[in-house]
Design a protein around this motif. Structure first.
Motif, PDB file in Angstrom:
ATOM      1  N   GLY A   1     -20.218  10.070  39.423  1.00 34.06           N
ATOM      2  CA  GLY A   1     -21.039  11.209  39.012  1.00 34.06           C
ATOM      3  C   GLY A   1     -21.241  12.171  40.178  1.00 34.06           C
ATOM      4  O   GLY A   1     -21.457  11.740  41.311  1.00 34.06           O
ATOM      5  N   VAL A   2     -21.159  13.480  39.893  1.00 35.14           N
ATOM      6  CA  VAL A   2     -21.394  14.469  40.950  1.00 35.14           C
ATOM      7  C   VAL A   2     -22.396  15.504  40.444  1.00 35.14           C
ATOM      8  O   VAL A   2     -22.184  16.141  39.404  1.00 35.14           O
ATOM      9  N   ALA A   3     -23.494  15.630  41.190  1.00 35.56           N
ATOM     10  CA  ALA A   3     -24.490  16.656  40.834  1.00 35.56           C
ATOM     11  C   ALA A   3     -24.250  17.860  41.729  1.00 35.56           C
ATOM     12  O   ALA A   3     -24.168  17.743  42.961  1.00 35.56           O
TER      13      ALA A   3
ATOM     14  N   GLY B   1     -27.156  22.236  39.910  1.00 32.70           N
ATOM     15  CA  GLY B   1     -28.043  21.922  38.796  1.00 32.70           C
ATOM     16  C   GLY B   1     -27.367  21.217  37.633  1.00 32.70           C
ATOM     17  O   GLY B   1     -27.972  21.049  36.571  1.00 32.70           O
ATOM     18  N   ARG B   2     -26.102  20.806  37.797  1.00 33.81           N
ATOM     19  CA  ARG B   2     -25.420  20.096  36.712  1.00 33.81           C
ATOM     20  C   ARG B   2     -24.871  18.786  37.234  1.00 33.81           C
ATOM     21  O   ARG B   2     -24.466  18.674  38.389  1.00 33.81           O
ATOM     22  N   SER B   3     -24.850  17.795  36.339  1.00 32.28           N
ATOM     23  CA  SER B   3     -24.330  16.501  36.745  1.00 32.28           C
ATOM     24  C   SER B   3     -23.207  16.093  35.797  1.00 32.28           C
ATOM     25  O   SER B   3     -23.407  16.013  34.587  1.00 32.28           O
ATOM     26  N   LEU B   4     -22.018  15.872  36.343  1.00 27.01           N
ATOM     27  CA  LEU B   4     -20.841  15.530  35.523  1.00 27.01           C
ATOM     28  C   LEU B   4     -20.014  14.500  36.277  1.00 27.01           C
ATOM     29  O   LEU B   4     -20.050  14.450  37.515  1.00 27.01           O
ATOM     30  N   PRO B   5     -19.212  13.710  35.547  1.00 26.46           N
ATOM     31  CA  PRO B   5     -18.266  12.853  36.270  1.00 26.46           C
ATOM     32  C   PRO B   5     -17.266  13.727  37.030  1.00 26.46           C
ATOM     33  O   PRO B   5     -16.928  14.826  36.575  1.00 26.46           O
ATOM     34  N   LEU B   6     -16.790  13.221  38.166  1.00 21.14           N
ATOM     35  CA  LEU B   6     -15.860  14.003  38.995  1.00 21.14           C
ATOM     36  C   LEU B   6     -14.664  14.488  38.167  1.00 21.14           C
ATOM     37  O   LEU B   6     -14.227  15.641  38.289  1.00 21.14           O
ATOM     38  N   ARG B   7     -14.140  13.621  37.295  1.00 19.95           N
ATOM     39  CA  ARG B   7     -12.973  14.007  36.495  1.00 19.95           C
ATOM     40  C   ARG B   7     -13.269  15.259  35.648  1.00 19.95           C
ATOM     41  O   ARG B   7     -12.422  16.150  35.526  1.00 19.95           O
TER      42      ARG B   7
ATOM     43  N   GLN C   1     -18.589  14.868  46.304  1.00 18.49           N
ATOM     44  CA  GLN C   1     -19.553  15.970  46.345  1.00 18.49           C
ATOM     45  C   GLN C   1     -18.990  17.182  47.096  1.00 18.49           C
ATOM     46  O   GLN C   1     -19.045  18.319  46.625  1.00 18.49           O
ATOM     47  N   GLY C   2     -18.411  16.897  48.263  1.00 16.85           N
ATOM     48  CA  GLY C   2     -17.863  17.972  49.095  1.00 16.85           C
ATOM     49  C   GLY C   2     -16.714  18.675  48.388  1.00 16.85           C
ATOM     50  O   GLY C   2     -16.575  19.899  48.460  1.00 16.85           O
ATOM     51  N   LEU C   3     -15.901  17.891  47.686  1.00 17.35           N
ATOM     52  CA  LEU C   3     -14.742  18.464  46.997  1.00 17.35           C
ATOM     53  C   LEU C   3     -15.200  19.446  45.917  1.00 17.35           C
ATOM     54  O   LEU C   3     -14.705  20.578  45.836  1.00 17.35           O
ATOM     55  N   VAL C   4     -16.173  19.028  45.120  1.00 18.21           N
ATOM     56  CA  VAL C   4     -16.673  19.890  44.037  1.00 18.21           C
ATOM     57  C   VAL C   4     -17.333  21.143  44.622  1.00 18.21           C
ATOM     58  O   VAL C   4     -17.167  22.253  44.104  1.00 18.21           O
ATOM     59  N   ALA C   5     -18.058  20.956  45.725  1.00 21.05           N
ATOM     60  CA  ALA C   5     -18.766  22.099  46.313  1.00 21.05           C
ATOM     61  C   ALA C   5     -17.795  23.107  46.933  1.00 21.05           C
ATOM     62  O   ALA C   5     -18.096  24.293  46.990  1.00 21.05           O
ATOM     63  N   THR C   6     -16.630  22.639  47.380  1.00 21.07           N
ATOM     64  CA  THR C   6     -15.726  23.536  48.114  1.00 21.07           C
ATOM     65  C   THR C   6     -14.653  24.176  47.245  1.00 21.07           C
ATOM     66  O   THR C   6     -14.268  25.320  47.471  1.00 21.07           O
ATOM     67  N   LEU C   7     -14.132  23.420  46.264  1.00 17.23           N
ATOM     68  CA  LEU C   7     -13.112  24.022  45.392  1.00 17.23           C
ATOM     69  C   LEU C   7     -13.736  25.191  44.636  1.00 17.23           C
ATOM     70  O   LEU C   7     -14.908  25.138  44.252  1.00 17.23           O
TER      71      LEU C   7
END
Ligand SMILES: Cc1cc2nc3c(=O)[nH]c(=O)nc-3n(C[C@H](O)[C@H](O)[C@H](O)COP(=O)(O)OP(=O)(O)OC[C@H]3O[C@@H](n4cnc5c(N)ncnc54)[C@H](O)[C@@H]3O)c2cc1C
Ligand SMILES: Cc1cc2nc3c(=O)[nH]c(=O)nc-3n(C[C@H](O)[C@H](O)[C@H](O)COP(=O)(O)O)c2cc1C
Length: 605
Positions: free
Chosen positions: A306-308, A311-317, A381-387
């Motif tokens: 899970g990645v928050a 303000g949203r929380s979703l599975p990484l996939r 977390q870092g991947l979602v924040a940076t892409l």
């Protein structure tokens, strides 16, 4: 902007004589794009100059006599237009009177009377202006530009930091307005692809400034002036796309063509979406599962984690499939990757003097190629924040509603290639190519007012559209057939091979037969030696081309921006010189005039 206009702008600048001579020597012989780049570079230097040097440019916070705010946008694919429209809505909702106009429609003679002007403008091509802003910029850069000492202004520049000339058009415009004596009421905003990060706070600052400066304006009584209302005000939009049922998805090149091109038909029934020939359809992609899997594997991360974020929380996939760009590599990702992996060579590549090299690096790679080299550099977390957030792709609509009703057809070149030992895909083209019979595709209409059939159906049209560039011309020919337009239609099409890549061959032959296509010239580059492209056909038929243009024909170019559109432009100049008996300078003026008359329109990507 030619050297003449540069000289005239130098004369109004406060340059000492020796510096002015040096600058002239430097500018001499440079082409337009180099000049634009230099001016943007100078603007960036100026912004980093010591604060006291800028103090003189700070806005005076006295109310202005003028009662309205003017917002002008220059936009190629709609982002600047949407940002400007949002600003106009925000301003109107606080009671300000707003005049909103595209740069192309803005009455230039009124510029000298403006008191508060906000401009939202993107950079295109290789540091070029959006097509609809060319005239506006040429006017400001030229001899006829008025002194603007009474004007307060602000510029929001849109761009992509992965390009070497990031936001150069906005920077140039910002500097040029200052050089004309205008007072910068708020700092230049430079918005990257993730544009709301910068655009939203800039709009808020712009609004505060406008309210302060226009505070003498009578609130309740003003009537908002909108010379150019949006052409389409549908219920479905970029932010609220329509889930269009797929009606057809056919491969229209031979199996052995070496690449895939699809004819895609979507239903717009019940959506309220309408379009005109020349418009594009925005398609929200879903990243192909193979790409998501490759990224997860390369980064050694678990898709179920899970990645928050924001303000949203979703599975990484889920983040990777629907929310993040996985197929377009951008500078911020490379910068973060270099830092996390301590890759010194990558760090060096980010240096300002290697911008062109970085651009080539970004073009050839996708994020997965970096991840595969250093699999443990990232956490989820870092991947979602940076892409970057996933963005829609545009496709020229290849149909006319008069012919197909509530449908929109597309011609899609599928991005699919081998590199760095891995198969790579394009997000949207793969998504469309893989769409099964019962699929729905998230779409909206992106109007393109610059790419319209002549209002007078008796005018001839010349359509230059090699490869998938032929798409809008299928719509043009359908429309002209259905509306009984009496003008002649001439299509120049090209691709690699006649046998395997003649897109819509049967339809063109039928159109020639039924009289809705009057002339078809073909260039199949790899069937002939030396290679023949559409520009060679243009040259070969230069006399006829000149005669059609002289007779009032409208000329359209669609497709590849990097080579084809430039080569076609250069050939058009040669044709005007050879068959019009004029010199190059006059030929350039003639083409510029055709552009301003809406008789030479380009939709290139
Ligand atoms: C106004 C407009 C109209 C358009 N009309 C059409 C149209 O009618 N038909 C059409 O097909 N497209 C059209 N396009 C282009 C379209 O919007 C997409 O850019 C294109 O389909 C690629 O998107 P994608 O999501 O498939 O690939 P992306 O996911 O955007 O890109 C994949 C990545 O792969 C890289 N790449 C692509 N090909 C190669 C290669 N061969 N070798 C190495 N790297 C590569 C790219 O640099 C990119 O980083 C249009 C664009 C605009 C702006
Ligand atoms: C073909 C193409 C070329 C571009 N060239 C540049 C560029 O040279 N510099 C830059 O900062 N941005 C460049 N961009 C990015 C655009 O400025 C950015 O996507 C912007 O949001 C587009 O706004 P618009 O839709 O209003 O035109 C380019 C985009 C495209 C599609």
């Amino acid at each position: 902007m030619g050297i003449v206009s540069v000289v005239s702008s130098l004369q109004v600048m406060p340059l000492p004589e020796d510096k002015s001579a040096e600058a002239l020597r430097l500018f001499d012989g440079l082409d337009a794009s180099a000049l634009w780049w230099l001016s943007g570079y100078a603007a960036a230097l100026a912004r980093n100059a010591p604060a006291q040097a800028r103090a003189a440019a700070e806005p005076l916070r006295e109310p202005l006599a003028q009662e309205h705010l003017t917002i002008v946008y220059g936009s190629q694919t709609g982002n600047a237009r949407r940002a400007a429209e949002q600003l106009a809505r925000d301003a109107e909702s606080t009671g300000l009177a707003v005049r909103l106009s595209s740069a192309g429609a803005y009455p230039l003679r009124e510029l000298a009377q403006e008191r508060l002007l906000l401009i939202v403008i993107s950079t295109q091509g290789d540091g070029d202006p959006p097509d609809d802003a060319r005239g506006f910029l040429e006017f400001l850069g030229g001899k006829r530009a008025p002194k603007l000492a009474e004007l307060r202004y602000g510029v929001l520049a849109l761009g992509d930091s992965s390009y070497p000339k990031f936001c150069v058009i906005g920077r140039t415009l910002d500097a040029r307005l200052a050089a004309l004596g205008a007072i910068r009421a708020l700092d230049l905003g430079e918005a990257d692809v993730d544009l709301e990060t910068v655009a939203k706070p800039w709009r808020a600052r712009a609004l505060t400034t406008a309210r302060e400066l226009l505070k003498s304006a009578p609130r309740a009584t003003v009537t908002p002036l909108r010379p150019q209302p949006p052409a389409v005000t549908p219920t479905h939009s970029r932010e609220n796309p329509f889930a269009a049922p797929l009606l057809a998805n056919q491969r229209i090149v031979a199996r052995d063509a070496g690449r895939d091109v699809r004819h895609v038909e979507l239903s717009l029934e019940g959506s309220g979406l309408t379009y005109q020939p020349g418009d594009a359809l925005g398609v929200w992609p879903v990243n192909p599962p193979a790409v998501v899997d490759a990224v997860l594997e390369a980064a050694a991360l678990d898709g179920d984690e899970g990645v928050a974020h924001a303000g949203r929380s979703l599975p990484l996939r889920a983040w990777l499939a629907r929310e993040r760009e996985l197929t377009r590599l951008a500078r911020p990702f490379v910068a973060q990757h270099a830092e996390r992996s301590r890759d010194t060579e990558l760090n060096r590549l980010l240096a300002p003097d290697r911008a062109a090299e970085l651009a080539a690096f970004l073009r050839e790679r996708q994020p997965v190629d970096l991840l595969r080299e250093q699999p443990h550099a990232w956490d989820a977390q870092g991947l979602v924040a940076t892409l970057r957030p996933l963005a829609p792709r545009l496709y020229s609509i290849a149909s006319s509603r008069s012919a197909v009703g509530d449908e929109a057809h597309l011609t899609v070149g599928v991005v699919d290639y081998e590199a760095f030992g891995l198969r790579h895909h394009g997000a949207a083209s793969r998504h469309l190519a893989d769409a099964a019979e019962d699929a729905h595709v998230s779409v909206y209409v992106e109007p393109n007012e610059r790419f319209r059939l002549p209002a007078d159906g008796a005018r001839d049209i010349i359509m230059i559209g090699p490869g998938t560039g032929v798409a809008p011309f299928r719509g043009f020919v359908q429309e002209r057939r259905e509306t009984g337009a009496s003008g002649r239609n001439w299509l120049l099409f090209g691709n690699r091979h006649f046998r395997s890549e003649f897109l819509y061959q049967a339809e063109w032959q039928k159109a020639l037969h039924d009289g809705s296509l009057h002339r078809l010239d073909l260039a199949f580059s790899r069937d002939a030696a030396p290679r023949t492209h559409v520009q060679h056909k243009l040259r070969e038929h230069g006399r006829a081309l000149y005669a059609w243009l002289d007779d009032g024909a409208h000329l359209y170019v669609c497709g590849d921006a990097t080579r084809m559109a430039k080569d076609v432009h250069a050939t058009l100049l040669d044709v005007l010189v050879e068959h019009g008996g004029i010199d190059r300078e006059r030929a350039e003026e003639r083409l510029a005039q055709l552009v301003s008359e809406g008789r030479y329109a380009r939709d290139v990507y």
